[in-house]
Design a protein around this motif. Structure first.
Motif, PDB file in Angstrom:
ATOM      1  N   LEU A  75       0.864  -1.161  -0.180  1.00  0.00           N
ATOM      2  CA  LEU A  75       0.061  -0.102   0.033  1.00  0.00           C
ATOM      3  C   LEU A  75       0.787   1.408   0.149  1.00  0.00           C
ATOM      4  N   GLY A  76       1.981   1.115   0.708  1.00  0.00           N
ATOM      5  CA  GLY A  76       2.736   2.283   0.789  1.00  0.00           C
ATOM      6  C   GLY A  76       3.479   2.739  -0.556  1.00  0.00           C
ATOM      7  N   ILE A  77       4.086   1.577  -1.177  1.00  0.00           N
ATOM      8  CA  ILE A  77       4.697   1.779  -2.619  1.00  0.00           C
ATOM      9  C   ILE A  77       3.715   2.340  -3.551  1.00  0.00           C
ATOM     10  N   TRP A  78       2.338   1.754  -3.530  1.00  0.00           N
ATOM     11  CA  TRP A  78       1.299   2.205  -4.238  1.00  0.00           C
ATOM     12  C   TRP A  78       1.043   3.785  -4.154  1.00  0.00           C
ATOM     13  N   SER A  79       0.879   4.145  -2.753  1.00  0.00           N
ATOM     14  CA  SER A  79       0.652   5.565  -2.677  1.00  0.00           C
ATOM     15  C   SER A  79       1.903   6.451  -3.227  1.00  0.00           C
ATOM     16  N   LYS A  80       3.047   5.883  -2.901  1.00  0.00           N
ATOM     17  CA  LYS A  80       4.233   6.613  -3.193  1.00  0.00           C
ATOM     18  C   LYS A  80       4.442   6.902  -4.868  1.00  0.00           C
ATOM     19  N   HIS A 105     -20.142  15.113   1.095  1.00  0.00           N
ATOM     20  CA  HIS A 105     -18.865  14.337   0.559  1.00  0.00           C
ATOM     21  C   HIS A 105     -18.172  13.998   1.768  1.00  0.00           C
ATOM     22  N   GLN A 106     -18.729  13.852   2.966  1.00  0.00           N
ATOM     23  CA  GLN A 106     -17.909  13.141   3.862  1.00  0.00           C
ATOM     24  C   GLN A 106     -17.742  11.759   4.028  1.00  0.00           C
ATOM     25  N   LEU A 107     -16.907  11.157   3.918  1.00  0.00           N
ATOM     26  CA  LEU A 107     -16.703   9.844   3.797  1.00  0.00           C
ATOM     27  C   LEU A 107     -16.565   9.013   5.109  1.00  0.00           C
ATOM     28  N   ASP A 108     -16.472  10.061   6.212  1.00  0.00           N
ATOM     29  CA  ASP A 108     -16.203   9.283   7.688  1.00  0.00           C
ATOM     30  C   ASP A 108     -17.376  10.198   8.464  1.00  0.00           C
ATOM     31  N   ALA A 109     -17.613   9.576   9.478  1.00  0.00           N
ATOM     32  CA  ALA A 109     -18.501  10.441  10.482  1.00  0.00           C
ATOM     33  C   ALA A 109     -17.639  11.423  11.185  1.00  0.00           C
ATOM     34  N   PRO A 110     -18.062  12.749  11.641  1.00  0.00           N
ATOM     35  CA  PRO A 110     -17.185  13.614  12.041  1.00  0.00           C
ATOM     36  C   PRO A 110     -16.414  13.159  13.423  1.00  0.00           C
ATOM     37  N   ASP A 111     -16.662  12.257  14.208  1.00  0.00           N
ATOM     38  CA  ASP A 111     -15.720  11.783  15.159  1.00  0.00           C
ATOM     39  C   ASP A 111     -15.178  10.462  15.001  1.00  0.00           C
ATOM     40  N   ALA A 112     -14.902   9.998  13.562  1.00  0.00           N
ATOM     41  CA  ALA A 112     -14.429   8.761  13.282  1.00  0.00           C
ATOM     42  C   ALA A 112     -13.011   8.646  13.592  1.00  0.00           C
ATOM     43  N   LYS A 113     -12.509   7.435  13.689  1.00  0.00           N
ATOM     44  CA  LYS A 113     -11.186   7.468  13.792  1.00  0.00           C
ATOM     45  C   LYS A 113     -10.765   6.197  13.128  1.00  0.00           C
ATOM     46  N   PRO A 114     -10.546   6.546  11.644  1.00  0.00           N
ATOM     47  CA  PRO A 114     -10.426   5.452  10.648  1.00  0.00           C
ATOM     48  C   PRO A 114      -9.044   4.812  11.171  1.00  0.00           C
ATOM     49  N   LEU A 115      -8.917   3.353  10.833  1.00  0.00           N
ATOM     50  CA  LEU A 115      -7.813   2.314  11.114  1.00  0.00           C
ATOM     51  C   LEU A 115      -6.719   2.755  10.193  1.00  0.00           C
ATOM     52  N   SER A 116      -6.996   3.167   8.881  1.00  0.00           N
ATOM     53  CA  SER A 116      -5.925   3.436   8.034  1.00  0.00           C
ATOM     54  C   SER A 116      -5.461   4.808   8.207  1.00  0.00           C
ATOM     55  N   ALA A 117      -4.014   4.748   8.392  1.00  0.00           N
ATOM     56  CA  ALA A 117      -3.552   6.119   8.933  1.00  0.00           C
ATOM     57  C   ALA A 117      -3.247   7.243   7.677  1.00  0.00           C
ATOM     58  N   LYS A 118      -2.881   8.331   8.098  1.00  0.00           N
ATOM     59  CA  LYS A 118      -2.900   9.341   6.811  1.00  0.00           C
ATOM     60  C   LYS A 118      -2.022   9.107   5.906  1.00  0.00           C
ATOM     61  N   GLU A 119      -0.881   8.379   6.228  1.00  0.00           N
ATOM     62  CA  GLU A 119       0.172   8.197   5.031  1.00  0.00           C
ATOM     63  C   GLU A 119      -0.435   7.286   3.942  1.00  0.00           C
ATOM     64  N   LEU A 120      -1.628   6.510   4.260  1.00  0.00           N
ATOM     65  CA  LEU A 120      -1.959   5.643   3.038  1.00  0.00           C
ATOM     66  C   LEU A 120      -3.149   6.489   2.553  1.00  0.00           C
ATOM     67  N   GLN A 121      -3.515   7.542   3.155  1.00  0.00           N
ATOM     68  CA  GLN A 121      -4.802   8.071   2.418  1.00  0.00           C
ATOM     69  C   GLN A 121      -4.679   9.285   1.378  1.00  0.00           C
ATOM     70  N   SER A 122      -3.240   9.752   0.988  1.00  0.00           N
ATOM     71  CA  SER A 122      -2.811  10.628   0.176  1.00  0.00           C
ATOM     72  C   SER A 122      -1.730   9.801  -0.697  1.00  0.00           C
ATOM     73  N   THR A 123      -1.351  10.576  -1.722  1.00  0.00           N
ATOM     74  CA  THR A 123      -0.150  10.410  -2.750  1.00  0.00           C
ATOM     75  C   THR A 123       0.933  11.262  -2.305  1.00  0.00           C
ATOM     76  N   ASP A 124       2.003  10.679  -2.355  1.00  0.00           N
ATOM     77  CA  ASP A 124       3.302  11.367  -2.310  1.00  0.00           C
ATOM     78  C   ASP A 124       4.163  11.348  -3.321  1.00  0.00           C
ATOM     79  N   VAL A 125       3.792  11.245  -4.628  1.00  0.00           N
ATOM     80  CA  VAL A 125       4.560  11.101  -6.069  1.00  0.00           C
ATOM     81  C   VAL A 125       5.507  11.994  -5.836  1.00  0.00           C
ATOM     82  N   PRO A 126       6.822  11.582  -6.389  1.00  0.00           N
ATOM     83  CA  PRO A 126       8.166  12.332  -6.506  1.00  0.00           C
ATOM     84  C   PRO A 126       8.012  13.395  -7.750  1.00  0.00           C
ATOM     85  N   GLU A 127       8.256  14.335  -7.766  1.00  0.00           N
ATOM     86  CA  GLU A 127       8.288  15.335  -8.806  1.00  0.00           C
ATOM     87  C   GLU A 127       8.859  14.687 -10.279  1.00  0.00           C
ATOM     88  N   GLY A 128       8.116  14.667 -11.282  1.00  0.00           N
ATOM     89  CA  GLY A 128       8.630  14.235 -12.420  1.00  0.00           C
ATOM     90  C   GLY A 128       8.077  12.734 -12.610  1.00  0.00           C
TER      91      GLY A 128
END
Length: 574
Positions: free
Chosen positions: A175-180, A331-354
């Motif tokens: 999951l981490g490499i797919w995010s990267k 457009h709220q995918l979680d309830a306001p007080d939710a604590k998703p098990l998946s951490a923030k590191e896997l909720q966004s992409t961090d693709v290197p420039e280029g």
């Protein structure tokens, strides 16, 4: 309100600790004989053996049943632990069977699982709830050194180590490499452009993948959840809906499209001496498949997720309807007080420039993963999940390196992936431990012992359903429930057939078999301490307790309808 709930949780935990101390000091365990029958073969020299986990095991000595210290009569007179852990015996019919002693503390046996579930519901914090249950169970068993006597021995077990390897290193790294690399987002964009045109089609694709990955259990939840998360998030489908679809197609479809490891495992638990249609392994596997038309709960569960995928929410419960409305309007995918098990590191992409992501970076590893899992099952008899995820992880990294990503960037993505699942992996580890402790304290044994042979035969299927639902919900495992319930439930069903003169015993046995199979699936699917429940929430990014509470209503409706059908079938057709 949260403070009040926390105060109640603290009082409940203290009461549970005091109860555990009282049980250890004052409640004598009730010892129960458990017998296991294997396909034993005897060679020309008179040496008997059987096959266990693919290995040939020699039976050295055999004692007469009446003389065994492990028969029920002798166990009932015990004042301390039995002198033997197991013993091969020969009964009056010259049948070889393996005796193993087990014990329970009566209704107190349910305390570790009960306090875990209560704490989960009150605090919405699964980590502390599971740890609380482990502490209570450890005190009951007299294992006060929590690290050396409980956690480390359970971590040292092959199954637990394999789970942590798979879901921490392999799944997290992938999951981490797919995010990267942006591969998951590229796949979501591709699917959105060509197949997914909105929320309905996103859910339908998820449902279809759940059907296609019919191996069941953790494999299905991880494969489907990992695959559909990016496209469902892009389509703005609530995480409660997605986690329900992923969880409620995993084990239910595996019990219907049973071309997997389930029949081979279950058949070993349902042998009954003297029952011709359960005599050989082939007979028992055939019996499994003949019983599939009576898997009413699984059919209703799968139908329920299909209706939700088609945006028909009549049977989905108010929590899922509220989540669907929240996602559509805000457009709220979680309830306001939710604590998703998946951490923030896997909720966004961090693709290197280029670096330019491509959809094949997601599809090729996924196809490799699926091919190895299914191919190894066909060739070897069991899916090699670690091989599959390991190959997908290596392939993803190699593709990224070939496309110009630096090794440091790949390793950085891998590290972020580990961070993203480490919390869920700790929860998974504790869930395995609480399941093991619940089995040791005898919760399942106690529940099954409540049944008697004086029941009207048509009541037995639904009672077995309820008992297995409670066992699986309390222990968080369907396969563990099978190991507890089948060796007790099937002989009980046959005894009732004989004593009450049931006209169609084979049909009645199929009904009882299906209720144990399906009741265990329901309990496992809905339990907050089940690995599949945790992984369904984790891979779809849902809060664990939001997932548990939202899927409980449609699952309970499916179980109720199934129970009614089993009872009517037994009453009118057996």
């Amino acid at each position: 309100m949260p403070t009040k709930h926390n105060s109640i949780a603290l009082v409940a935990f203290i009461f549970a600790i005091l109860s555990a101390i009282y049980i250890k000091q004052s409640i004598a365990p009730h010892w129960v004989e458990q017998s296991y029958v294997y396909d034993v073969s005897t060679n020309a020299t008179g040496i008997s053996s059987y096959i266990y986990k693919g290995q040939k095991v020699i039976i050295d000595t055999v004692e007469d049943y009446q003389n065994s210290p492990l028969n029920q009569q002798n166990l009932s007179n015990l004042n301390s632990s039995p002198v033997l852990e197991q013993q091969w015996v020969k009964d009056k019919n010259q049948q070889l069977k393996l005796l193993k002693p087990a014990f329970h503390f009566g209704i107190w046996s349910l305390l570790p699982a009960f306090i875990t579930i209560v704490l989960c519901l009150l605090t919405r914090e699964p980590l502390t709830a599971l740890l609380g249950g482990v502490v209570v169970g450890s005190i009951m068993l007299g294992r006060y050194d929590l690290t050396d006597k409980v956690i480390i021995p359970n971590l040292a077990k092959e199954g637990t180590a394999a789970l942590l390897l798979l879901y921490l290193w392999l799944l997290g790294g992938l999951l981490g490499i797919w995010s990267k690399t942006g591969a998951a987002q590229a796949f979501a964009n591709y699917m959105t452009k060509h197949f997914v045109k909105g929320r309905k089609s996103a859910k339908l694709v998820s449902w279809l993948l759940g059907i296609l990955f019919f191996q069941g259990g953790t494999m299905s939840t991880v494969l489907v959840g990992t695959t559909v998360r990016p496209l469902a998030d892009k389509a703005k489908v609530s995480h409660e809906e997605m986690s329900y679809i992923v969880d409620s197609t995993a084990s239910p479809i595996a019990s219907i499209l049973a071309f997997n490891a389930w029949p081979a495992y279950v058949q070993a638990l349902i042998f009954i001496p003297g029952v011709s249609f359960l005599a050989t392994e082939a007979d028992r596997i055939s019996f499994f498949f003949q019983s599939i038309p009576f898997s009413f709960y699984s059919m209703f569960a799968i139908t329920g997720t299909l209706l939700l995928s088609l945006n028909i929410t009549t049977f989905s419960g108010k929590r899922i309807r509220a989540a669907k409305l929240r996602a559509e309007t805000h457009h709220q995918l979680d309830a306001p007080d939710a604590k998703p098990l998946s951490a923030k590191e896997l909720q966004s992409t961090d693709v290197p420039e280029g670096y330019k992501p491509h959809v094949l970076e997601f599809i090729l590893p996924l196809v490799t993963l699926t091919a190895i899992a299914i191919g190894s099952f066909v060739m070897l008899g069991s899916p090699k999940i670690n091989w599959a995820f390991g190959a997908a992880l290596i392939l993803s990294a190699v593709i990224a390196l070939i496309k110009g990503m630096s090794l440091n960037q790949v390793v950085d993505g891998f590290g972020n992936g580990l961070k993203g699942v480490v919390f869920a992996s700790v929860i998974l580890m504790l869930a395995v431990i609480i399941g093991s402790i619940s089995k040791e304290t005898g919760g399942g044994l106690f529940l099954v012992s409540l049944l008697g042979e004086q029941l009207p035969f048509w009541c037995l299927p639904v009672i077995l359903q309820l008992i297995t639902m409670i066992i699986a919900f309390s222990t968080g495992t369907s396969w563990g429930t099978y190991a507890i319930a089948f060796p007790l439930a099937m002989p009980l069903a046959w005894a009732i057939c004989q004593s009450q003169g049931v006209a169609n015993p084979e049909l009645f046995m199929m009904l009882c078999f299906a209720t144990v199979l399906n009741g265990s699936v329901f309990g496992d699917q809905c339990s907050p301490i089940s690995d599949t429940t945790i992984l369904s929430a984790m891979t779809t990014g849902c809060d664990l307790m939001d997932h548990v509470k939202s899927q409980l209503a449609p699952a309970a409706l499916a179980a109720t309808l199934a129970g009614i059908l089993w009872t009517l079938t037994a009453y009118f057709f057996v």
